[in-house]
Design a protein around this motif. Structure first.
Motif, short mmCIF file in Angstrom:
data_model
loop_
_atom_site.label_atom_id
_atom_site.label_comp_id
_atom_site.label_asym_id
_atom_site.label_seq_id
_atom_site.Cartn_x
_atom_site.Cartn_y
_atom_site.Cartn_z
N SER A 97 0.87 -1.49 -0.18
CA SER A 97 0.11 -0.18 0.47
C SER A 97 0.99 1.11 0.51
N LEU A 98 1.96 1.29 0.78
CA LEU A 98 2.64 2.24 0.62
C LEU A 98 3.33 2.35 -0.60
N GLY A 99 4.06 1.19 -0.96
CA GLY A 99 4.67 1.30 -2.54
C GLY A 99 3.30 1.93 -3.19
N ILE A 100 2.30 1.38 -3.34
CA ILE A 100 1.12 2.27 -4.29
C ILE A 100 1.35 3.34 -3.89
N SER A 101 1.47 4.40 -3.00
CA SER A 101 0.93 5.29 -1.97
C SER A 101 1.65 6.15 -3.04
N ILE A 102 2.84 6.21 -3.05
CA ILE A 102 4.13 7.24 -3.69
C ILE A 102 4.00 6.64 -4.92
N CYS A 103 3.85 5.61 -5.90
CA CYS A 103 3.94 5.40 -7.00
C CYS A 103 2.83 6.72 -7.13
N LEU A 104 1.88 6.30 -6.93
CA LEU A 104 0.46 7.57 -7.41
C LEU A 104 0.62 9.17 -7.12
N ILE A 105 1.31 9.24 -5.78
CA ILE A 105 2.66 10.47 -6.17
C ILE A 105 3.09 11.28 -7.11
N ILE A 106 4.13 10.14 -7.28
CA ILE A 106 4.71 10.46 -8.32
C ILE A 106 4.05 10.61 -9.69
N ALA A 107 3.29 10.62 -10.09
CA ALA A 107 2.47 10.00 -11.85
C ALA A 107 2.11 11.07 -11.39
N LEU A 108 1.08 11.99 -10.38
CA LEU A 108 0.40 12.72 -10.41
C LEU A 108 1.61 13.70 -10.60
#
Length: 818
Positions: free
Chosen positions: A28-39
Motif C-alpha cells: 500500500s505504501l509503495g503504491i501510494s508513493i507511485c500514485l503521488i509520483i504519477a500525479l
C-alpha cells in the motif's frame, strides 16, 4: 468455487496475519508513493498544453559567442518579432516580451507591489489564445498605455465591477487603461503573469537595434511548418540585418566568415513551447523550470519502490511454501490441476492487490498535502476522473500479476507424492530466488542513500562556499524608485544607526533576479576590427560603498573613493575580466573603451566612451555555481536605483528591520516596504535543487522502510522455520550471540553483495549529475562508506531484533512435540 477460493484466501490471511499485514502495508505504501509520483509526472508533462495551438508555438532562443563569452539565452533583439512576421512566411503571429521587474500598482491611494507583470507585444492574444472574462481580443494591446489584467487582479482592484475601461497607476506616475480581463493562466505554465502592459508605448520595443538582446519572442507558425527550414530562414534573415550593423561598427571591410572562424557566432533557434518546462535552462527563463531528467528519475524511483514492495510479497509467498506444500499436495491428490492452483494463488494475490490499492489511495490522499508543501506544487487526487479509476483497476491487475505470477507458478509446481512425504526440496530453488530479490532491494537502497548524501553534500558545498563576497547579515530593501530624489537621504538616515555598518545603493547584486547588462569592451588603442580584441563583459552600476559593503577583496589597485573626482570615469574589474583583457603590463591606469549609442539608432564605430581601470577585485560568483565566473566591470552610477543593501552587526534582526522600515515610512509614506536578505536570495537560486533533494530523501526513506518491512518479515519467518534447530542448538549449549550470528549470517552476506553492486552504480549516477556544476564536491569514498554503514546498521537492526527474539526462545517450547 469463487466463494471457496475467497474463503481459503481469508483463512490463509488470518493464519499468517502478521506477515499478511506487513505485506499489505508495504504494498500500500509503495503504491501510494507511485500514485503521488504519477500525479507529479503528469503535472510536469502537462505544462503549457492548455494553450490552444500549443504544438504550433515556438520560442526564439539565442546562442551567442562574442569576446570570449558564450551565452545561451531566451533573449533576442527587439526587432526580431516584427522581422519574423514580415520575412518568414510560415509565421502567422509573433509577440515579444520585456520584463522590467516589479511595479507598484494602485487604483486610488494605496500602492501594492506586483512582480508578475510584463510588457507584451500587440499579438499576444493571437499567439496565446487565452480566454477573456471581460473585453474583446481585437486590438486589446494595440495602443500605448493599455493593459490586460488577470481575473485575480480584477478581483483585487475591481471586485464586483467591470474593470474594462478603468485605469491603474504604475509607480505613481504611469497610467494604463484596462482593455480586457483574462482568465488566470494555470499554474502549470512556464509563465503566469497577472498584468500585461502594451509594449507599443515602450521606446525600447520600437528599437531597430540588432546588437542588443533584451526581449523574449514567441511565434505561432502555420500547420505543418518545418522547424529546420524555418531556422535556416531565420539564420539568413539574421545575417541580413546584422551584417550592416557589424560593418558600421567594424568597418566596411568586415568579413562575416572571418568573424565566425574566430569562434564568434550569433545563432537564433526555435524551441517548441511544450519543450520549455522540461528541456530548457537558459539565461532569462521566466521562472525556474523542471527537468526531464528529474521526471525520469522520479519515475524510476516509483518503479523501484513498487518493485521492492512486490518483491516483499514474492519473497514471503515463496518462503511460506512449506506451510502450504501439504495443501498443494492434498489438492493435487484430490484432482486439482495446476491451472486450478494457479488460479487459487493468483486470486489471493489479486485480492491483496485490490485491498492494497484501496489503502494506497487513502494513504496518498493523506500524504499529498505534505508533498505539495515539500515540492511547491498544488497536486490533487483526481476523484472526479473516470480515467483515474480505470487506471487504478489496471494498476491493481498489473501489480497482482507482477507480485503473484512467480509464487503461483512455484507453489503450484510441487509434486504431491514428495510433499506428502515431507520432501520440499524445491524450497532450495526458491531460496536462491529470494536471495536474488533481497540483493536487488538493498542494491536499490544503497544507490538511493548514496545519491541522497551526495546531493545534500553538494547543496551544503554551494551554500557554504567562499563566494568572493559576504552574503551574511545583509538586508536588501527594494523599490528605491518609490523614494524619488530621497534615495541618498534614506541611505544616510539608515547609516546613522550604530547597528548598521555599511550601505550601498545598486540594483546590480551577485544573486539572481537582480539587474544585468552585457556590453563589449576593448583595451583603448587596439584594433577594433580584430574581433579577438573584444571582451564581452557585465557592466554593473554601483556606488562608492558597494565593494566594502559586500566584503569584496581588492587584489590590485584601490576601491572607489569620493576623494577622487576622476572616479566618475573609472572602473573596477574582476579577475576574470583582467585575464580576458590581457593588458600589456600593469592594468592599473590603463584605459578601456566601448561603443555608445541609444537603443533606436544603434551603435557606431565613431561613437565610443572610455574608462580608466583603478582596481581589480577577486572573482566572485554572481550566477549559479553551474556556470563559470564571467567577466564583470563596475563603475559609479550618479543616480542609483533598484535596491538599497545594508550590512548590519546586530543579532536582533527585528530591531534592525523596525528601524529601517521606520525611516522608509518617513521618506516614502504610503509606499510598501519590501525587503529580503542576501543569503536567503542566494539560497533561493538553488531552491529547486534543495526541493529535489528533500523529495529524494523522503522517497529514499520510504523505499528503505518498505525493504526493511520485507526483511523483517522474512527474518521472522526464517527464524520460525528454524525454531527446532535453534531449540536443539540451545539445548546443546549454544550461546545467544552464537545463535544471533548464525541467523544473521545469511542476510549479512546478501547485504554485502548489495553494496558491491550498488556502490559503483551510485558513483556513476552522482558523477553524471555533478557534471552539471562547474564548482562541485569531489566524490569521496566517505559518501559511500556512510551509505554502506547506514544500510548495514538498518539491516542488522532488523535482523538482529528477530534473531535475538528467536535465540531467547525457551527450547522446551520448540521441542516439546518431539
Amino acid at each position: 468455487m469463487l466463494q471457496n477460493i475467497l474463503k481459503i484466501a481469508f483463512r490463509n490471511f488470518w493464519k499468517s496475519k502478521n506477515i499478511s499485514i506487513i505485506n499489505i502495508l508495504g504494498l500500500s505504501l509503495g503504491i501510494s508513493i507511485c500514485l503521488i509520483i504519477a500525479l507529479l509526472v503528469k503535472n510536469e508533462l502537462g505544462y503549457d498544453r492548455h494553450f490552444p495551438n500549443a504544438e504550433r508555438i515556438y520560442r526564439v532562443t539565442s546562442d551567442l559567442v562574442f569576446g570570449g563569452n558564450a551565452m545561451k539565452m531566451t533573449f533576442v533583439p527587439a526587432p526580431m518579432a516584427d522581422a519574423l512576421l514580415e520575412e518568414i512566411p510560415e509565421v502567422e503571429a509573433a509577440v515579444h516580451f520585456r520584463n522590467q521587474g516589479t511595479f507598484l500598482i494602485k487604483r486610488h491611494e494605496e500602492n501594492i507591489k506586483e512582480s508578475k507583470i510584463i510588457y507584451a507585444g500587440k499579438d499576444f492574444l493571437k499567439v496565446f489564445d487565452i480566454p477573456l472574462m471581460q473585453g474583446k481580443k481585437e486590438g486589446a494591446l494595440d495602443e500605448p498605455n493599455t493593459m490586460l489584467i488577470s481575473q485575480t487582479m480584477a478581483d483585487k482592484f475591481f471586485k464586483g465591477e467591470n474593470a474594462v475601461g478603468q485605469s491603474l497607476v504604475l509607480d505613481n506616475e504611469l497610467v494604463f487603461k484596462i482593455t480586457a480581463v483574462y482568465r488566470d493562466i494555470p499554474e502549470n505554465s512556464h509563465f503566469d503573469f497577472h498584468v500585461l502592459l502594451s509594449a507599443e508605448g515602450l521606446p525600447e520595443a520600437k528599437s531597430g537595434q540588432w546588437m542588443g538582446n533584451n526581449f523574449q519572442t514567441y511565434i505561432l507558425v502555420s500547420p505543418g511548418a518545418d522547424k529546420i527550414e524555418m531556422e535556416r530562414k531565420i539564420a539568413t534573415m539574421t545575417e541580413k540585418h546584422l551584417l550592416p550593423v557589424l560593418k558600421q561598427i567594424m568597418g566596411e571591410d568586415f568579413n562575416l566568415e572571418v568573424f565566425k572562424a574566430s569562434g564568434n557566432k550569433a545563432e537564433y533557434t526555435l524551441m517548441p513551447l511544450l519543450d520549455i518546462h522540461l528541456h530548457s535552462d537558459l539565461v532569462g527563463e521566466f521562472k525556474a523550470n523542471f527537468s526531464i531528467t528529474y521526471v525520469y528519475l522520479f519515475t524510476a524511483i516509483a518503479v523501484f519502490i513498487l518493485l521492492i514492495a512486490c518483491i516483499n510479497f514474492m519473497n514471503l509467498a515463496t518462503a511460506k511454501s512449506s506451510n502450504r506444500a501439504k495443501e498443494v499436495g492434498v489438492r493435487k491428490s484430490m484432482g486439482s490441476g495446476r491451472s486450478d492452483l494457479i488460479f487459487q494463488f493468483m486470486t489471493e494475490t489479486f485480492l491483496m492487490s485490490i485491498i492494497s490499492f484501496i489503502l494506497a489511495v487513502i494513504i496518498a490522499s493523506f500524504l499529498l498535502p505534505f508533498f505539495n508543501d515539500l515540492a511547491g506544487r498544488n497536486l490533487a487526487m483526481p476523484f472526479d476522473s473516470l480515467t483515474f479509476y480505470s487506471s487504478l483497476l489496471l494498476g491493481s491487475i498489473l501489480v497482482g500479476l507482477i507480485a503473484g505470477i512467480y509464487p503461483s507458478l512455484f507453489l503450484s509446481g510441487f509434486k504431491p507424492a514428495k510433499v506428502l512425504k515431507g520432501d520440499i526440496s524445491n524450497g532450495m530453488k526458491s531460496a536462491t530466488v529470494r536471495s536474488s530479490l533481497v540483493v536487488f532491494q538493498f542494491s536499490i537502497s544503497i544507490i538511493l542513500i548514496s545519491c541522497t548524501i551526495g546531493l545534500f553534500s553538494q547543496m551544503n558545498f554551494i551554500l557554504n562556499r567562499n563566494l568572493g563576497f559576504n552574503k551574511d547579515q545583509i538586508i536588501m530593501v527594494h523599490d528605491l524608485y518609490a523614494l524619488g530624489d530621497q534615495k541618498q537621504a534614506f541611505k544616510q538616515e539608515v547609516l546613522n544607526n550604530s547597528l548598521i555598518e555599511k550601505g550601498t545603493l545598486s540594483g546590480f547584486l551577485p544573486v539572481s533576479g537582480t539587474n544585468r547588462s552585457d556590453m563589449p569592451w576593448w583595451v583603448l588603442g587596439r584594433d577594433i576590427q580584430d574581433q579577438e580584441n573584444f571582451v564581452s563583459i557585465q557592466n554593473w552600476r554601483v556606488d562608492f560603498d558597494y565593494i566594502e559593503t559586500l566584503g569584496m577583496k581588492i587584489i590590485q589597485g584601490r576601491d572607489f573613493s569620493m576623494d577622487f573626482p576622476s572616479d566618475s570615469s573609472a572602473v573596477i574589474i574582476n579577475a576574470s575580466a583582467l585575464k580576458k583583457f590581457n593588458f600589456d603590463g600593469d592594468p592599473i591606469g590603463q584605459k578601456i573603451a566601448s561603443f555608445t549609442g541609444d537603443n533606436v539608432s544603434g551603435v557606431s564605430k565613431d561613437q565610443f566612451k572610455t574608462k580608466t581601470v583603478i582596481g581589480v577585485v577577486e572573482n566572485f560568483h554572481f550566477e549559479s555555481l553551474k556556470e563559470n565566473i564571467g567577466a564583470v566591470l563596475m563603475y559609479i552610477d550618479p543616480n542609483p536605483s533598484g535596491i538599497a543593501s545594508f550590512k548590519f552587526k546586530s543579532q536582533d534582526v527585528e530591531e534592525v528591520l523596525q528601524y529601517i522600515e521606520g525611516k522608509w515610512r518617513e521618506l516614502a509614506p504610503g509606499q510598501p516596504f519590501t525587503y529580503d536578505f542576501l543569503d536567503d536570495r542566494f539560497a533561493s537560486m538553488y531552491a529547486a535543487e534543495a526541493k529535489i533533494g528533500k523529495i529524494f530523501a523522503v522517497f529514499t526513506g520510504i523505499a528503505i522502510f518498505i525493504a526493511c518491512l520485507g526483511l523483517f518479515a522474512l527474518a521472522a519467518f526464517t527464524a520460525e522455520q528454524r525454531k527446532k534447530e535453534i531449540g536443539i542448538r540451545k539445548a546443546l549449549g549454544a550461546s545467544v550471540s552464537t545463535l544471533v550470528l548464525l541467523l544473521s549470517k545469511e542476510f549479512t552476506k546478501l547485504v554485502f553483495i548489495s553494496l558491491i553492486i550498488g556502490i559503483p552504480i551510485a558513483w556513476w549516477g552522482m558523477k553524471s549529475w555533478l557534471e552539471n556544476y562547474q564548482y562541485r564536491i569531489e566524490l569521496s569514498w566517505g559518501i559511500f562508506f556512510i551509505a554502506a554503514m547506514m544500510v548495514l546498521v538498518i539491516a542488522w537492526s532488523v535482523m538482529g531484533y528477530q534473531s535475538l527474539k528467536a535465540a531467547n526462545t525457551n527450547p522446551i517450547d520448540s521441542l516439546k512435540s518431539e
